[in-house]
Design a protein around this motif. Structure first.
Motif, PDB file in Angstrom:
ATOM      1  N   ALA A 151     -42.506  -8.793   3.475  1.00  0.00           N
ATOM      2  CA  ALA A 151     -42.525 -10.210   3.043  1.00  0.00           C
ATOM      3  C   ALA A 151     -41.324 -10.190   2.055  1.00  0.00           C
ATOM      4  O   ALA A 151     -40.760 -11.433   2.035  1.00  0.00           O
ATOM      5  CB  ALA A 151     -43.812 -10.071   2.126  1.00  0.00           C
ATOM      6  N   LEU A 152     -40.853  -9.426   1.348  1.00  0.00           N
ATOM      7  CA  LEU A 152     -39.577  -9.427   0.207  1.00  0.00           C
ATOM      8  C   LEU A 152     -38.364  -9.727   1.224  1.00  0.00           C
ATOM      9  O   LEU A 152     -37.548 -10.770   0.849  1.00  0.00           O
ATOM     10  CB  LEU A 152     -39.420  -8.175  -0.298  1.00  0.00           C
ATOM     11  N   SER A 153     -38.288  -9.128   2.464  1.00  0.00           N
ATOM     12  CA  SER A 153     -37.058  -9.370   3.220  1.00  0.00           C
ATOM     13  C   SER A 153     -36.908 -10.699   3.740  1.00  0.00           C
ATOM     14  O   SER A 153     -35.820 -11.738   3.575  1.00  0.00           O
ATOM     15  CB  SER A 153     -37.170  -8.407   4.524  1.00  0.00           C
ATOM     16  N   VAL A 154     -38.020 -11.353   3.875  1.00  0.00           N
ATOM     17  CA  VAL A 154     -38.216 -12.944   4.125  1.00  0.00           C
ATOM     18  C   VAL A 154     -38.035 -13.904   2.912  1.00  0.00           C
ATOM     19  O   VAL A 154     -37.252 -14.854   2.999  1.00  0.00           O
ATOM     20  CB  VAL A 154     -39.521 -13.412   4.856  1.00  0.00           C
ATOM     21  N   ALA A 155     -38.708 -13.364   1.752  1.00  0.00           N
ATOM     22  CA  ALA A 155     -38.782 -14.423   0.718  1.00  0.00           C
ATOM     23  C   ALA A 155     -37.543 -14.101  -0.173  1.00  0.00           C
ATOM     24  O   ALA A 155     -37.261 -14.998  -1.105  1.00  0.00           O
ATOM     25  CB  ALA A 155     -39.876 -13.879   0.064  1.00  0.00           C
ATOM     26  N   SER A 156     -36.765 -13.069  -0.096  1.00  0.00           N
ATOM     27  CA  SER A 156     -35.700 -12.617  -1.139  1.00  0.00           C
ATOM     28  C   SER A 156     -34.793 -13.718  -1.006  1.00  0.00           C
ATOM     29  O   SER A 156     -34.432 -14.170  -2.412  1.00  0.00           O
ATOM     30  CB  SER A 156     -35.064 -11.490  -0.801  1.00  0.00           C
ATOM     31  N   THR A 157     -34.490 -14.359   0.134  1.00  0.00           N
ATOM     32  CA  THR A 157     -33.418 -15.569  -0.005  1.00  0.00           C
ATOM     33  C   THR A 157     -33.903 -16.445  -0.919  1.00  0.00           C
ATOM     34  O   THR A 157     -32.870 -17.239  -1.685  1.00  0.00           O
ATOM     35  CB  THR A 157     -33.083 -16.058   1.469  1.00  0.00           C
ATOM     36  N   TYR A 158     -35.055 -16.864  -0.768  1.00  0.00           N
ATOM     37  CA  TYR A 158     -35.513 -18.252  -1.771  1.00  0.00           C
ATOM     38  C   TYR A 158     -36.018 -17.517  -3.140  1.00  0.00           C
ATOM     39  O   TYR A 158     -36.242 -18.387  -4.098  1.00  0.00           O
ATOM     40  CB  TYR A 158     -36.895 -18.541  -1.277  1.00  0.00           C
ATOM     41  N   MET A 159     -35.872 -16.059  -3.651  1.00  0.00           N
ATOM     42  CA  MET A 159     -36.342 -15.599  -4.861  1.00  0.00           C
ATOM     43  C   MET A 159     -35.216 -15.586  -5.682  1.00  0.00           C
ATOM     44  O   MET A 159     -35.422 -15.164  -6.751  1.00  0.00           O
ATOM     45  CB  MET A 159     -37.136 -14.307  -4.505  1.00  0.00           C
ATOM     46  N   GLN A 160     -33.825 -15.308  -5.121  1.00  0.00           N
ATOM     47  CA  GLN A 160     -32.745 -14.961  -5.936  1.00  0.00           C
ATOM     48  C   GLN A 160     -32.475 -16.095  -6.964  1.00  0.00           C
ATOM     49  O   GLN A 160     -31.902 -15.655  -8.077  1.00  0.00           O
ATOM     50  CB  GLN A 160     -31.404 -15.101  -4.904  1.00  0.00           C
ATOM     51  N   ASP A 161     -32.713 -17.350  -6.857  1.00  0.00           N
ATOM     52  CA  ASP A 161     -32.324 -18.196  -7.882  1.00  0.00           C
ATOM     53  C   ASP A 161     -33.493 -17.942  -9.005  1.00  0.00           C
ATOM     54  O   ASP A 161     -33.061 -18.212  -9.991  1.00  0.00           O
ATOM     55  CB  ASP A 161     -32.405 -19.663  -7.413  1.00  0.00           C
ATOM     56  N   ASP A 162     -34.612 -17.757  -8.525  1.00  0.00           N
ATOM     57  CA  ASP A 162     -35.651 -17.686  -9.599  1.00  0.00           C
ATOM     58  C   ASP A 162     -35.377 -16.385 -10.447  1.00  0.00           C
ATOM     59  O   ASP A 162     -35.523 -16.478 -11.766  1.00  0.00           O
ATOM     60  CB  ASP A 162     -37.215 -17.579  -9.170  1.00  0.00           C
ATOM     61  N   LEU A 163     -35.029 -15.287 -10.033  1.00  0.00           N
ATOM     62  CA  LEU A 163     -35.118 -14.130 -10.690  1.00  0.00           C
ATOM     63  C   LEU A 163     -33.597 -13.603 -11.005  1.00  0.00           C
ATOM     64  O   LEU A 163     -33.395 -12.482 -11.603  1.00  0.00           O
ATOM     65  CB  LEU A 163     -35.761 -13.040  -9.688  1.00  0.00           C
ATOM     66  N   GLY A 164     -32.598 -14.310 -10.392  1.00  0.00           N
ATOM     67  CA  GLY A 164     -31.397 -13.725 -10.573  1.00  0.00           C
ATOM     68  C   GLY A 164     -30.666 -12.532 -10.294  1.00  0.00           C
ATOM     69  O   GLY A 164     -30.299 -11.785 -11.272  1.00  0.00           O
ATOM     70  N   PHE A 165     -30.468 -12.481  -8.939  1.00  0.00           N
ATOM     71  CA  PHE A 165     -29.969 -11.162  -8.532  1.00  0.00           C
ATOM     72  C   PHE A 165     -28.967 -11.454  -7.295  1.00  0.00           C
ATOM     73  O   PHE A 165     -29.141 -12.535  -6.572  1.00  0.00           O
ATOM     74  CB  PHE A 165     -30.931 -10.149  -8.148  1.00  0.00           C
ATOM     75  N   ASP A 166     -27.888 -10.724  -7.212  1.00  0.00           N
ATOM     76  CA  ASP A 166     -26.925 -10.987  -6.217  1.00  0.00           C
ATOM     77  C   ASP A 166     -27.110 -10.229  -4.990  1.00  0.00           C
ATOM     78  O   ASP A 166     -28.114  -9.490  -4.767  1.00  0.00           O
ATOM     79  CB  ASP A 166     -25.281 -10.573  -6.874  1.00  0.00           C
TER      80      ASP A 166
END
Length: 443
Positions: free
Chosen positions: A44-59
């Motif tokens: 699930a994180l592999s799919v969601a990570s692209t959409y989580m990056q702005d919220d949680l702030g990681f490169d």
């Protein structure tokens, strides 16, 4: 009792054969469903990570670390998981594990930054550690040798189904409710499975629904994993080169396959410019095709056994063929069109899957007794997780250094598949560990 030949004896009535064939396949299907849920949760994180990056702030580099972090605890807990399964059995350990990892999946919705997200991934890895050793243990208990690779392929399709479902299911949940709700929903699925497992699963000797014909068939002469026999202490298993071969061979296989578990959705979106709709519709194709390839690999290996092919060749042929063809992932760097890329990725994933069932049958093939099947499976799956740890971190590192070019990651994945082919071909010896060296010539 049944004959030791590959075919059932004529004296067994057709009704008994039908009864014999039903329960063990239901058991392994339920076992595979548990694996599907595990892979849905971890992917699930592999799919969601692209959409989580702005919220949680990681490169991208931190993203690679986060995708890898699940495997840190997953790898460490492989070894005690194998011991616990040998000691207490899959009926108890498997559902405890599912409850644990389901809670950590749902807890991902509470993440407020990289730190809390990292903690949830580590907790998830701890919980999922017993899943593959448990499935291997179930196969060794419920299936004779001539069905063992096919049975392994049935539960291993859970891997492909879970990954395939993660793409459309998680993207749909994100589109409709946001990424936090997606983790809560998929976390609840495992709780339902636990109820079914506890009600249905028993060992063959204790199951109230098993027929005598089926029990005789399971306990027939080709079962090959005696309940009694030479007992090997846990640490002594590492004296055998074959055990190390199982570890390093799986490191290589997983270093290739980890791309599909971790960076694959990001690759389609970031490098191939897939929209979220295209990702949901087309992204699952390699995994869906991999389901059929997994079954085909298990069926083919067992078909060779039934044809009288020595067990070493019957297991190694699909492994070596699959690992070698999995290296076609490297060819994606030489093509431009998305159709060609998806074809190559599908071939690579299918070949990787084709090898899986025979590999998963190896702990039962080399174990001197049933008392160490879980432990050997734990060592093997520990190697798998080393590959899963290394691969996403290196991919993130390559992307950062190259300005988001996927050339390095794809060539790395292909090279690891070739190295794995050599290890399974020349290091792994498929015979019980306690047999003497001259017996090797039989394989």
């Amino acid at each position: 009792m049944q004959s030791n030949s590959a075919k059932p004896t004529p004296a067994v009535p057709a009704t008994a054969r039908r009864a014999r064939s039903r329960l063990r396949w239901s058991i392994i299907t339920l076992s595979g469903l548990g694996l599907a849920i595990a892979y849905l949760d971890r992917s699930a994180l592999s799919v969601a990570s692209t959409y989580m990056q702005d919220d949680l702030g990681f490169d991208q580099t931190m993203k690679g670390i986060l995708l890898s972090s699940f495997f840190w605890t997953y790898a460490i807990f492989q070894l005690p998981s194998g011991w616990l399964l040998d000691r207490f059995g899959p009926r108890l350990i498997y559902p405890i594990a599912v409850v644990w990892w389901s809670l950590w999946t749902a807890a991902t919705a509470l993440a407020q930054g990289v730190g809390t997200l990292l903690v949830t991934r580590l907790g998830l890895g701890m919980g999922e550690a017993p899943v593959q050793p448990a499935n291997i243990k179930v196969v060794s208990a419920w299936f004779p040798r001539r069905e063992r690779a096919l049975a392994s392929s049935v539960f291993d399709t859970g891997q492909q189904i879970g990954v395939a479902l993660s793409v459309p299911v998680v993207t749909a949940l994100i589109a409709g409710f946001g990424w936090r709700a997606a983790f809560v929903v998929i976390g609840l699925v495992g709780m339902v499975w636990v109820i079914g497992w506890w009600k249905i699963y028993r060992s063959p000797q204790e199951h109230p629904r098993i027929s005598q014909a089926e029990l005789d068939y399971i306990e027939g002469g080709d079962a090959a994993v005696p309940e009694t026999g030479q007992r090997v202490r846990w640490r002594e298993l590492l004296r055998y080169p074959t055990v190390w071969g199982l570890v390093f061979g799986y490191i290589c296989r997983s270093a290739t396959g980890a791309f599909f578990l971790t960076w694959y959705p990001s690759y389609l979106v970031e490098d191939r410019n897939f929209t979220i709709l295209e990702l949901g519709v087309f992204g699952a194709i390699p995994s869906l095709l991999g389901v059929g390839a997994t079954i085909a690999g298990g069926w083919y290996s067992d078909w060779l056994v039934r044809r009288g092919v020595p067990i070493s060749r019957a297991r190694k042929l699909p492994i070596i063929t699959g690992m070698l063809l999995a290296s076609t992932i490297a060819l994606t760097v030489f093509v431009d069109g998305n159709v060609a890329v998806m074809v190559l990725l599908s071939i690579s994933n299918c070949a990787h899957s084709f090898a899986g069932a025979a590999i998963l049958s190896l702990p039962a093939e080399v174990a001197p007794s049933a008392s160490v099947v879980g432990s050997i499976a734990g060592f093997q799956n520990f190697g798998s997780q080393i590959g899963n740890i290394i691969s996403p971190i290196l991919i993130g590192f390559f992307l950062t250094l190259s300005g988001n070019s996927y050339t390095g990651p794809m060539l790395f994945a292909g090279a690891m598949a070739i190295l794995g082919t050599l290890i399974y071909g020349f290091v792994v010896k498929i015979r019980p560990l306690n047999e003497n060296i001259p017996a090797e010539s039989r394989g």
